[in-house]
Scaffold this motif. Sequence first.
Motif, mmCIF file in Angstrom:
data_model
loop_
_atom_site.group_PDB
_atom_site.id
_atom_site.type_symbol
_atom_site.label_atom_id
_atom_site.label_comp_id
_atom_site.label_asym_id
_atom_site.label_seq_id
_atom_site.Cartn_x
_atom_site.Cartn_y
_atom_site.Cartn_z
ATOM 1 N N THR A 1 0.870 -1.171 0.000
ATOM 2 C CA THR A 1 0.000 0.000 0.000
ATOM 3 C C THR A 1 0.906 1.219 0.000
ATOM 4 N N PRO A 2 0.760 2.112 -0.964
ATOM 5 C CA PRO A 2 -0.143 2.023 -2.102
ATOM 6 C C PRO A 2 0.389 1.034 -3.140
ATOM 7 N N LEU A 3 -0.522 0.524 -3.961
ATOM 8 C CA LEU A 3 -0.134 -0.378 -5.035
ATOM 9 C C LEU A 3 0.636 0.392 -6.098
ATOM 10 N N LEU A 4 1.566 -0.284 -6.746
ATOM 11 C CA LEU A 4 2.284 0.356 -7.853
ATOM 12 C C LEU A 4 1.399 0.412 -9.091
ATOM 13 N N ASP A 5 0.472 -0.535 -9.221
ATOM 14 C CA ASP A 5 -0.589 -0.494 -10.218
ATOM 15 C C ASP A 5 -0.130 -0.079 -11.616
ATOM 16 N N GLY A 6 0.679 -0.926 -12.231
ATOM 17 C CA GLY A 6 1.096 -0.677 -13.600
ATOM 18 C C GLY A 6 2.338 0.176 -13.750
ATOM 19 N N VAL A 7 2.959 0.576 -12.656
ATOM 20 C CA VAL A 7 4.186 1.376 -12.717
ATOM 21 C C VAL A 7 5.370 0.419 -12.563
ATOM 22 N N PRO A 8 6.305 0.398 -13.513
ATOM 23 C CA PRO A 8 7.476 -0.472 -13.378
ATOM 24 C C PRO A 8 8.270 -0.116 -12.119
ATOM 25 N N GLU A 9 8.790 -1.151 -11.456
ATOM 26 C CA GLU A 9 9.580 -0.967 -10.237
ATOM 27 C C GLU A 9 11.051 -1.208 -10.538
ATOM 28 N N ALA A 10 11.885 -0.218 -10.280
ATOM 29 C CA ALA A 10 13.330 -0.349 -10.468
ATOM 30 C C ALA A 10 13.963 -0.994 -9.247
ATOM 31 N N GLY A 11 15.021 -1.746 -9.472
ATOM 32 C CA GLY A 11 15.761 -2.342 -8.370
ATOM 33 C C GLY A 11 17.168 -2.701 -8.805
ATOM 34 N N TRP A 12 18.061 -2.875 -7.830
ATOM 35 C CA TRP A 12 19.451 -3.219 -8.132
ATOM 36 C C TRP A 12 20.082 -3.896 -6.937
ATOM 37 N N LEU A 13 21.122 -4.657 -7.218
ATOM 38 C CA LEU A 13 21.852 -5.400 -6.192
ATOM 39 C C LEU A 13 23.243 -5.686 -6.739
ATOM 40 N N LEU A 14 24.263 -5.376 -5.962
ATOM 41 C CA LEU A 14 25.639 -5.618 -6.387
ATOM 42 C C LEU A 14 26.344 -6.567 -5.433
ATOM 43 N N ALA A 15 27.225 -7.376 -5.997
ATOM 44 C CA ALA A 15 28.081 -8.237 -5.190
ATOM 45 C C ALA A 15 28.993 -7.357 -4.342
ATOM 46 N N PRO A 16 29.435 -7.830 -3.175
ATOM 47 C CA PRO A 16 30.257 -7.004 -2.285
ATOM 48 C C PRO A 16 31.481 -6.390 -2.966
ATOM 49 N N GLU A 17 32.152 -7.149 -3.811
ATOM 50 C CA GLU A 17 33.374 -6.648 -4.444
ATOM 51 C C GLU A 17 33.111 -5.548 -5.474
ATOM 52 N N GLN B 1 30.686 -3.111 -4.928
ATOM 53 C CA GLN B 1 30.060 -1.972 -4.250
ATOM 54 C C GLN B 1 31.058 -0.841 -4.001
ATOM 55 N N GLY B 2 30.528 0.390 -3.979
ATOM 56 C CA GLY B 2 31.327 1.553 -3.632
ATOM 57 C C GLY B 2 32.257 2.040 -4.725
ATOM 58 N N GLN B 3 32.044 1.616 -5.967
ATOM 59 C CA GLN B 3 32.921 1.996 -7.073
ATOM 60 C C GLN B 3 32.202 2.813 -8.148
ATOM 61 N N GLY B 4 30.936 3.144 -7.927
ATOM 62 C CA GLY B 4 30.174 3.886 -8.928
ATOM 63 C C GLY B 4 29.571 3.017 -10.013
ATOM 64 N N ILE B 5 29.699 1.704 -9.895
ATOM 65 C CA ILE B 5 29.169 0.797 -10.910
ATOM 66 C C ILE B 5 27.651 0.856 -10.948
ATOM 67 N N ALA B 6 27.018 0.915 -9.789
ATOM 68 C CA ALA B 6 25.549 0.979 -9.758
ATOM 69 C C ALA B 6 25.059 2.252 -10.439
ATOM 70 N N THR B 7 25.708 3.376 -10.197
ATOM 71 C CA THR B 7 25.307 4.634 -10.833
ATOM 72 C C THR B 7 25.455 4.527 -12.345
ATOM 73 N N LEU C 1 21.527 6.873 -4.241
ATOM 74 C CA LEU C 1 21.717 6.539 -5.653
ATOM 75 C C LEU C 1 20.461 6.887 -6.446
ATOM 76 N N ALA C 2 19.310 6.511 -5.917
ATOM 77 C CA ALA C 2 18.053 6.820 -6.600
ATOM 78 C C ALA C 2 17.902 8.333 -6.782
ATOM 79 N N GLU C 3 18.206 9.095 -5.752
ATOM 80 C CA GLU C 3 18.113 10.555 -5.852
ATOM 81 C C GLU C 3 19.053 11.096 -6.920
ATOM 82 N N ARG C 4 20.298 10.592 -6.965
ATOM 83 C CA ARG C 4 21.261 11.038 -7.988
ATOM 84 C C ARG C 4 20.762 10.748 -9.400
#
Length: 186
Positions: free
Chosen positions: A100-116, A118-124, A157-160
Amino acid sequence: MTACWVRRSLPEAPELLTERTRLRGHRVSDFNALARMWADEDVVRYISGKPSTRQESWARLLRYVGHWRLLGFGYWAIEDRHTGEYLGELGFADFKREMTPLLDGVPEAGWLLAPEAQGQGIATEALTAVLRWADGNFVSDKIAAIFDPAHNRSIQLAERCGFTLQGEATVAGTRAVLMSRQRPVL
């Protein structure tokens, strides 16, 4: 009724290149690296709070491929462009979350990095590439993202990358931060 997500049907993830990464569809050969990443307590701390079993990781891999086949969008594997090493994953999904609230047709972004990775700007770097892809391919002009309120690095990251705070959400009974991004006006 099924939402119309993308302008054209895509049976698999298109390859996207950044300076350091190759974003591509998941392969069976990614399974061991994916399962190791999802079994790491530090990696999943703000996502599920508990490491995934190999069975759960296998289902996740199949779900990623299924998103592309059925919806024309999904998650990419993040690979080091020079070594071929599996670094993580990111993309868009329709998980039909109980929230709640439902995303209702809005695509959901997500990400996950291996520990090695992280912190290198790869996700950005990778998130910028997939958002550029989304801007040219999604019918919807809005993308959502949900986070554990304590997951400051992902929220920043999302804000950037142009996401703004929309408020709180409740996901399966747990409090979350809801953010969204509007397609830039050209």
